[in-house]
Design a protein around this motif. Structure first.
Motif, PDB file in Angstrom:
ATOM      1  N   ALA A 186     -34.454   6.365  -0.565  1.00 34.03           N
ATOM      2  CA  ALA A 186     -33.278   5.745   0.061  1.00 34.03           C
ATOM      3  C   ALA A 186     -31.997   6.232  -0.588  1.00 34.03           C
ATOM      4  N   VAL A 187     -32.003   6.381  -1.909  1.00 29.83           N
ATOM      5  CA  VAL A 187     -30.813   6.869  -2.616  1.00 29.83           C
ATOM      6  C   VAL A 187     -30.497   8.304  -2.209  1.00 29.83           C
ATOM      7  N   ALA A 188     -31.520   9.156  -2.156  1.00 25.93           N
ATOM      8  CA  ALA A 188     -31.309  10.551  -1.765  1.00 25.93           C
ATOM      9  C   ALA A 188     -30.801  10.655  -0.333  1.00 25.93           C
ATOM     10  N   THR A 189     -31.365   9.833   0.566  1.00 28.79           N
ATOM     11  CA  THR A 189     -30.916   9.849   1.959  1.00 28.79           C
ATOM     12  C   THR A 189     -29.476   9.362   2.077  1.00 28.79           C
ATOM     13  N   ALA A 190     -29.107   8.371   1.256  1.00 32.67           N
ATOM     14  CA  ALA A 190     -27.737   7.861   1.280  1.00 32.67           C
ATOM     15  C   ALA A 190     -26.739   8.941   0.873  1.00 32.67           C
ATOM     16  N   VAL A 191     -27.079   9.722  -0.147  1.00 35.30           N
ATOM     17  CA  VAL A 191     -26.200  10.818  -0.568  1.00 35.30           C
ATOM     18  C   VAL A 191     -26.083  11.859   0.540  1.00 35.30           C
ATOM     19  N   GLU A 192     -27.203  12.148   1.183  1.00 34.94           N
ATOM     20  CA  GLU A 192     -27.189  13.124   2.273  1.00 34.94           C
ATOM     21  C   GLU A 192     -26.314  12.650   3.430  1.00 34.94           C
ATOM     22  N   GLN A 193     -26.356  11.354   3.722  1.00 39.42           N
ATOM     23  CA  GLN A 193     -25.571  10.819   4.833  1.00 39.42           C
ATOM     24  C   GLN A 193     -24.090  10.724   4.501  1.00 39.42           C
ATOM     25  N   ILE A 194     -23.749  10.416   3.262  1.00 39.49           N
ATOM     26  CA  ILE A 194     -22.346  10.204   2.911  1.00 39.49           C
ATOM     27  C   ILE A 194     -21.600  11.510   2.693  1.00 39.49           C
ATOM     28  N   TYR A 195     -22.300  12.582   2.381  1.00 38.89           N
ATOM     29  CA  TYR A 195     -21.615  13.828   2.034  1.00 38.89           C
ATOM     30  C   TYR A 195     -20.669  14.334   3.131  1.00 38.89           C
ATOM     31  N   PRO A 196     -21.069  14.409   4.415  1.00 39.60           N
ATOM     32  CA  PRO A 196     -20.125  14.907   5.427  1.00 39.60           C
ATOM     33  C   PRO A 196     -18.851  14.078   5.523  1.00 39.60           C
ATOM     34  N   PHE A 197     -18.951  12.772   5.292  1.00 37.65           N
ATOM     35  CA  PHE A 197     -17.777  11.897   5.398  1.00 37.65           C
ATOM     36  C   PHE A 197     -16.814  12.095   4.229  1.00 37.65           C
TER      37      PHE A 197
END
Length: 206
Positions: A186-197
């Protein structure tokens, strides 16, 4: 930055988060500190006074009814209640967390308690990562409401919540991001999702 190059950078950041690699910020890496609170139970009543008198590396907090016990290898801190409930924090991997909890149970057994290691579970993972750029927080908050909230008078970071992952991110203007979630994935996915923003609100280097 082209889409392909940005995707490759996201993959690099996520892999480094999972592997907990610590490198220099100038090389576009993540400095990760994972701390995993976990909850084992001993299934027996614990005499806190006896633990405080006979145990090693302990602090007895009588006013709140608990004992703090620290281990060096692995480096974890355990909060022990007389009911047998224990909370361990400070581990940097699931394997290290479980090993530390078992070692703690063994320490209590040596003190004469009939400890049974049970109900073990990791409940939270905390990671800290550094983006290779600074972030304009007011712009980021404006572009990402209602998920993002920013109260600079109260806290210097933007709070960004991802309900689907049960993850919370604290985003600082320096590019530092603190992520909490139920597990590493979940932490890794959160970083992946937040990076473009955060990339869209990055500060340009003059």
């Amino acid at each position: 930055m082209e889409t392909g190059e940005r995707a490759r950078l996201i993959v690099i950041l996520v892999l480094q988060l999972i592997l907990r690699v610590r490198r220099n910020r100038q090389h576009r890496c993540l400095r990760v500190l994972c701390r995993r609170p976990l909850f084992p139970r001993t299934r027996c009543h614990l005499n806190l006074r006896k633990i405080a008198l006979e145990g090693a590396n302990v602090i007895y907090k009588r006013d709140v009814g608990k004992v703090l016990m620290k281990l060096r290898k692995p480096r974890i801190t355990a909060t022990i209640w007389s009911s047998g409930k224990i909370i361990c924090t400070g581990a940097t991997s699931e394997e290290e967390a479980k090993f530390g909890a078992r070692r703690l149970a063994r320490c209590l057994q040596k003190l004469g308690f009939q400890v049974i290691f049970t109900d073990y579970k990791v409940v939270n993972v905390l990671a800290v990562c550094n983006m290779p750029f600074e972030i304009r927080l007011p712009e980021f908050t404006k572009n990402n409401r209602p998920h993002a909230s920013y109260e600079p008078e109260l806290h210097p970071a933007v709070c960004y919540r991802i309900k689907s992952l049960r993850a919370t991110l604290q985003i600082f203007s320096t590019g530092s991001i603190t992520v909490t979630g139920p597990n590493v994935k979940a932490v890794a996915t959160a970083v992946e999702q937040i990076y473009p923003f955060v990339f869209e609100s990055r500060k340009e280097i003059l």
